[in-house]
Design a protein around this motif. Structure first.
Motif, PDB file in Angstrom:
ATOM      1  N   SER A  94       0.829  -1.208   0.000  1.00  0.00           N
ATOM      2  CA  SER A  94       0.000   0.000   0.000  1.00  0.00           C
ATOM      3  C   SER A  94       0.863   1.258   0.000  1.00  0.00           C
ATOM      4  CB  SER A  94      -0.910   0.018   1.227  1.00  0.00           C
ATOM      5  OG  SER A  94      -1.832  -1.031   1.173  1.00  0.00           O
ATOM      6  N   TYR A  95       1.899   1.245   0.827  1.00  0.00           N
ATOM      7  CA  TYR A  95       2.781   2.410   0.899  1.00  0.00           C
ATOM      8  C   TYR A  95       3.561   2.606  -0.405  1.00  0.00           C
ATOM      9  CZ  TYR A  95       1.958   2.739   5.933  1.00  0.00           C
ATOM     10  OH  TYR A  95       1.393   2.889   7.168  1.00  0.00           O
ATOM     11  N   TYR A  96       4.038   1.515  -0.997  1.00  0.00           N
ATOM     12  CA  TYR A  96       4.761   1.632  -2.263  1.00  0.00           C
ATOM     13  C   TYR A  96       3.840   2.164  -3.365  1.00  0.00           C
ATOM     14  CZ  TYR A  96       8.980  -0.731  -0.595  1.00  0.00           C
ATOM     15  OH  TYR A  96      10.120  -1.049   0.079  1.00  0.00           O
ATOM     16  N   ALA A  97       2.595   1.700  -3.383  1.00  0.00           N
ATOM     17  CA  ALA A  97       1.640   2.190  -4.380  1.00  0.00           C
ATOM     18  C   ALA A  97       1.392   3.682  -4.190  1.00  0.00           C
ATOM     19  CB  ALA A  97       0.326   1.413  -4.282  1.00  0.00           C
ATOM     20  N   LEU A  98       1.217   4.107  -2.945  1.00  0.00           N
ATOM     21  CA  LEU A  98       0.992   5.520  -2.673  1.00  0.00           C
ATOM     22  C   LEU A  98       2.217   6.348  -3.044  1.00  0.00           C
ATOM     23  CD1 LEU A  98      -0.979   7.605  -1.590  1.00  0.00           C
ATOM     24  CD2 LEU A  98      -0.039   7.218   0.680  1.00  0.00           C
ATOM     25  N   ALA A  99       3.407   5.821  -2.779  1.00  0.00           N
ATOM     26  CA  ALA A  99       4.640   6.532  -3.153  1.00  0.00           C
ATOM     27  C   ALA A  99       4.727   6.694  -4.667  1.00  0.00           C
ATOM     28  CB  ALA A  99       5.857   5.783  -2.618  1.00  0.00           C
ATOM     29  N   ALA A 100       4.413   5.637  -5.405  1.00  0.00           N
ATOM     30  CA  ALA A 100       4.480   5.705  -6.870  1.00  0.00           C
ATOM     31  C   ALA A 100       3.452   6.690  -7.419  1.00  0.00           C
ATOM     32  CB  ALA A 100       4.257   4.316  -7.466  1.00  0.00           C
ATOM     33  N   GLY A 101       2.227   6.632  -6.917  1.00  0.00           N
ATOM     34  CA  GLY A 101       1.191   7.555  -7.381  1.00  0.00           C
ATOM     35  C   GLY A 101       1.514   8.998  -7.059  1.00  0.00           C
ATOM     36  N   SER A 102       2.071   9.229  -5.877  1.00  0.00           N
ATOM     37  CA  SER A 102       2.438  10.590  -5.484  1.00  0.00           C
ATOM     38  C   SER A 102       3.609  11.104  -6.316  1.00  0.00           C
ATOM     39  CB  SER A 102       2.803  10.635  -4.002  1.00  0.00           C
ATOM     40  OG  SER A 102       1.706  10.231  -3.222  1.00  0.00           O
ATOM     41  N   ALA A 103       4.589  10.248  -6.563  1.00  0.00           N
ATOM     42  CA  ALA A 103       5.745  10.654  -7.365  1.00  0.00           C
ATOM     43  C   ALA A 103       5.320  10.996  -8.800  1.00  0.00           C
ATOM     44  CB  ALA A 103       6.803   9.560  -7.370  1.00  0.00           C
ATOM     45  N   LEU A 104       4.465  10.160  -9.375  1.00  0.00           N
ATOM     46  CA  LEU A 104       3.976  10.439 -10.728  1.00  0.00           C
ATOM     47  C   LEU A 104       3.175  11.741 -10.741  1.00  0.00           C
ATOM     48  CD1 LEU A 104       3.677   9.688 -13.680  1.00  0.00           C
ATOM     49  CD2 LEU A 104       1.766   8.196 -13.046  1.00  0.00           C
ATOM     50  N   SER A 105       2.388  11.966  -9.705  1.00  0.00           N
ATOM     51  CA  SER A 105       1.626  13.221  -9.616  1.00  0.00           C
ATOM     52  C   SER A 105       2.542  14.419  -9.543  1.00  0.00           C
ATOM     53  CB  SER A 105       0.713  13.187  -8.383  1.00  0.00           C
ATOM     54  OG  SER A 105      -0.231  12.158  -8.497  1.00  0.00           O
ATOM     55  N   ALA A 106       3.633  14.307  -8.765  1.00  0.00           N
ATOM     56  CA  ALA A 106       4.592  15.407  -8.669  1.00  0.00           C
ATOM     57  C   ALA A 106       5.221  15.697 -10.031  1.00  0.00           C
ATOM     58  CB  ALA A 106       5.673  15.077  -7.638  1.00  0.00           C
ATOM     59  N   LEU A 107       5.596  14.640 -10.756  1.00  0.00           N
ATOM     60  CA  LEU A 107       6.171  14.834 -12.093  1.00  0.00           C
ATOM     61  C   LEU A 107       5.175  15.490 -13.041  1.00  0.00           C
ATOM     62  CD1 LEU A 107       8.120  11.483 -12.587  1.00  0.00           C
ATOM     63  CD2 LEU A 107       9.080  13.775 -12.281  1.00  0.00           C
ATOM     64  N   LEU A 108       3.928  15.051 -12.970  1.00  0.00           N
ATOM     65  CA  LEU A 108       2.899  15.641 -13.838  1.00  0.00           C
ATOM     66  C   LEU A 108       2.651  17.105 -13.479  1.00  0.00           C
ATOM     67  CD1 LEU A 108       0.408  12.649 -14.060  1.00  0.00           C
ATOM     68  CD2 LEU A 108       1.881  13.529 -15.882  1.00  0.00           C
ATOM     69  N   LEU A 109       2.679  17.428 -12.192  1.00  0.00           N
ATOM     70  CA  LEU A 109       2.491  18.819 -11.784  1.00  0.00           C
ATOM     71  C   LEU A 109       3.663  19.690 -12.258  1.00  0.00           C
ATOM     72  CD1 LEU A 109       0.946  18.361  -8.256  1.00  0.00           C
ATOM     73  CD2 LEU A 109      -0.076  19.625 -10.152  1.00  0.00           C
ATOM     74  N   LEU A 110       4.875  19.136 -12.215  1.00  0.00           N
ATOM     75  CA  LEU A 110       6.021  19.876 -12.745  1.00  0.00           C
ATOM     76  C   LEU A 110       5.871  20.106 -14.243  1.00  0.00           C
ATOM     77  CD1 LEU A 110       9.047  18.323 -10.845  1.00  0.00           C
ATOM     78  CD2 LEU A 110       8.136  20.632 -10.635  1.00  0.00           C
ATOM     79  N   THR A 111       5.397  19.088 -14.930  1.00  0.00           N
ATOM     80  CA  THR A 111       5.149  19.217 -16.369  1.00  0.00           C
ATOM     81  C   THR A 111       4.093  20.277 -16.638  1.00  0.00           C
ATOM     82  OG1 THR A 111       5.690  16.880 -16.646  1.00  0.00           O
ATOM     83  CG2 THR A 111       4.508  17.937 -18.452  1.00  0.00           C
ATOM     84  N   GLU A 112       3.055  20.279 -15.804  1.00  0.00           N
ATOM     85  CA  GLU A 112       2.003  21.287 -15.955  1.00  0.00           C
ATOM     86  C   GLU A 112       2.543  22.687 -15.718  1.00  0.00           C
ATOM     87  OE1 GLU A 112      -1.281  20.903 -16.921  1.00  0.00           O
ATOM     88  OE2 GLU A 112      -0.568  18.904 -17.415  1.00  0.00           O
ATOM     89  N   SER A 113       3.427  22.844 -14.744  1.00  0.00           N
ATOM     90  CA  SER A 113       3.974  24.175 -14.475  1.00  0.00           C
ATOM     91  C   SER A 113       4.827  24.652 -15.654  1.00  0.00           C
ATOM     92  CB  SER A 113       4.785  24.187 -13.180  1.00  0.00           C
ATOM     93  OG  SER A 113       5.980  23.485 -13.322  1.00  0.00           O
ATOM     94  N   ARG A 114       5.513  23.725 -16.299  1.00  0.00           N
ATOM     95  CA  ARG A 114       6.313  24.104 -17.486  1.00  0.00           C
ATOM     96  C   ARG A 114       5.402  24.485 -18.649  1.00  0.00           C
ATOM     97  NH1 ARG A 114      11.530  21.088 -18.889  1.00  0.00           N
ATOM     98  NH2 ARG A 114      11.584  23.006 -20.052  1.00  0.00           N
ATOM     99  N   THR A 115       4.233  23.837 -18.750  1.00  0.00           N
ATOM    100  CA  THR A 115       3.296  24.172 -19.833  1.00  0.00           C
ATOM    101  C   THR A 115       2.733  25.559 -19.613  1.00  0.00           C
ATOM    102  OG1 THR A 115       2.443  21.970 -19.267  1.00  0.00           O
ATOM    103  CG2 THR A 115       1.626  22.915 -21.242  1.00  0.00           C
ATOM    104  N   HIS A 116       2.527  25.941 -18.349  1.00  0.00           N
ATOM    105  CA  HIS A 116       2.013  27.289 -18.056  1.00  0.00           C
ATOM    106  C   HIS A 116       3.045  28.358 -18.415  1.00  0.00           C
ATOM    107  CE1 HIS A 116      -1.665  26.017 -16.203  1.00  0.00           C
ATOM    108  NE2 HIS A 116      -1.038  25.277 -15.314  1.00  0.00           N
ATOM    109  N   GLU A 117       4.329  28.004 -18.279  1.00  0.00           N
ATOM    110  CA  GLU A 117       5.383  28.983 -18.568  1.00  0.00           C
ATOM    111  C   GLU A 117       5.461  29.331 -20.046  1.00  0.00           C
ATOM    112  OE1 GLU A 117       9.034  27.457 -17.042  1.00  0.00           O
ATOM    113  OE2 GLU A 117       8.409  27.672 -14.977  1.00  0.00           O
TER     114      GLU A 117
END
Length: 168
Positions: A144-167
């Protein structure tokens, strides 16, 4: 021209092409997880009511599957643009202010999700080290913890990608 036509012609895929490669498998896995929980819960309730024979460990299975479903939903929320949405306040701002605020919110969200991924990873290691398990079936909780870590990490990467798209 579709993204498939662009790929076959040797041209780069549009910006939304990579989103489909992430979104489609996450959606399919999330749907499988939700249906598994649904069938497990309904089956357990029916077997308990009709035959007085519940599914042994149904709650343990549901606990693990639910954590996986939640971890899948995090990046899907980012892709849908629904992680942090206060549209009422943002709509009142001028376009010149919206862009920096969108970037700041995306970056702050990425930092928070990265922190959550890091903490979940640390908790997963501790759960594995101490052999933490569910009550009845003794299923390992580190999954459960590994799944949550993977989902959170992917979300962080996607949010970084989104911030670059806004720029741009």
């Amino acid at each position: 021209m579709s993204d498939e036509d662009s790929e076959s012609a040797g041209r780069p895929v549009s910006a939304d092409g990579w989103r489909r490669w992430i979104e489609a498998p996450l959606t399919a896995c999330g749907a499988l997880a939700v249906f598994a929980m649904m069938f497990l819960s309904v089956g357990d309730a029916l077997l308990r009511s009709l035959f007085d024979a519940p599914i042994f460990g149904a709650n343990d299975y549901t606990q693990i599957i639910l954590s996986i479903a939640v971890s899948i939903s995090l990046p899907l929320c980012v892709l849908a643009g629904r992680v942090i949405a206060i549209d009422t306040l943002v709509a009142l701002l001028s376009a010149g202010l919206r862009r920096p605020i969108d970037i700041a919110v995306s970056l702050a969200g990425a930092v928070m999700m990265a922190y959550l991924a890091w903490r979940a990873l640390l908790n997963a290691r501790e759960a594995a080290r101490f052999a933490e398990t569910t009550l009845l079936l003794q299923l390992p909780l580190d999954i459960s913890y590994y799944a949550l870590a993977a989902g959170s990490a992917l979300s962080a990467l996607l949010l970084l990608t989104e911030s670059r798209t806004h720029e741009s």
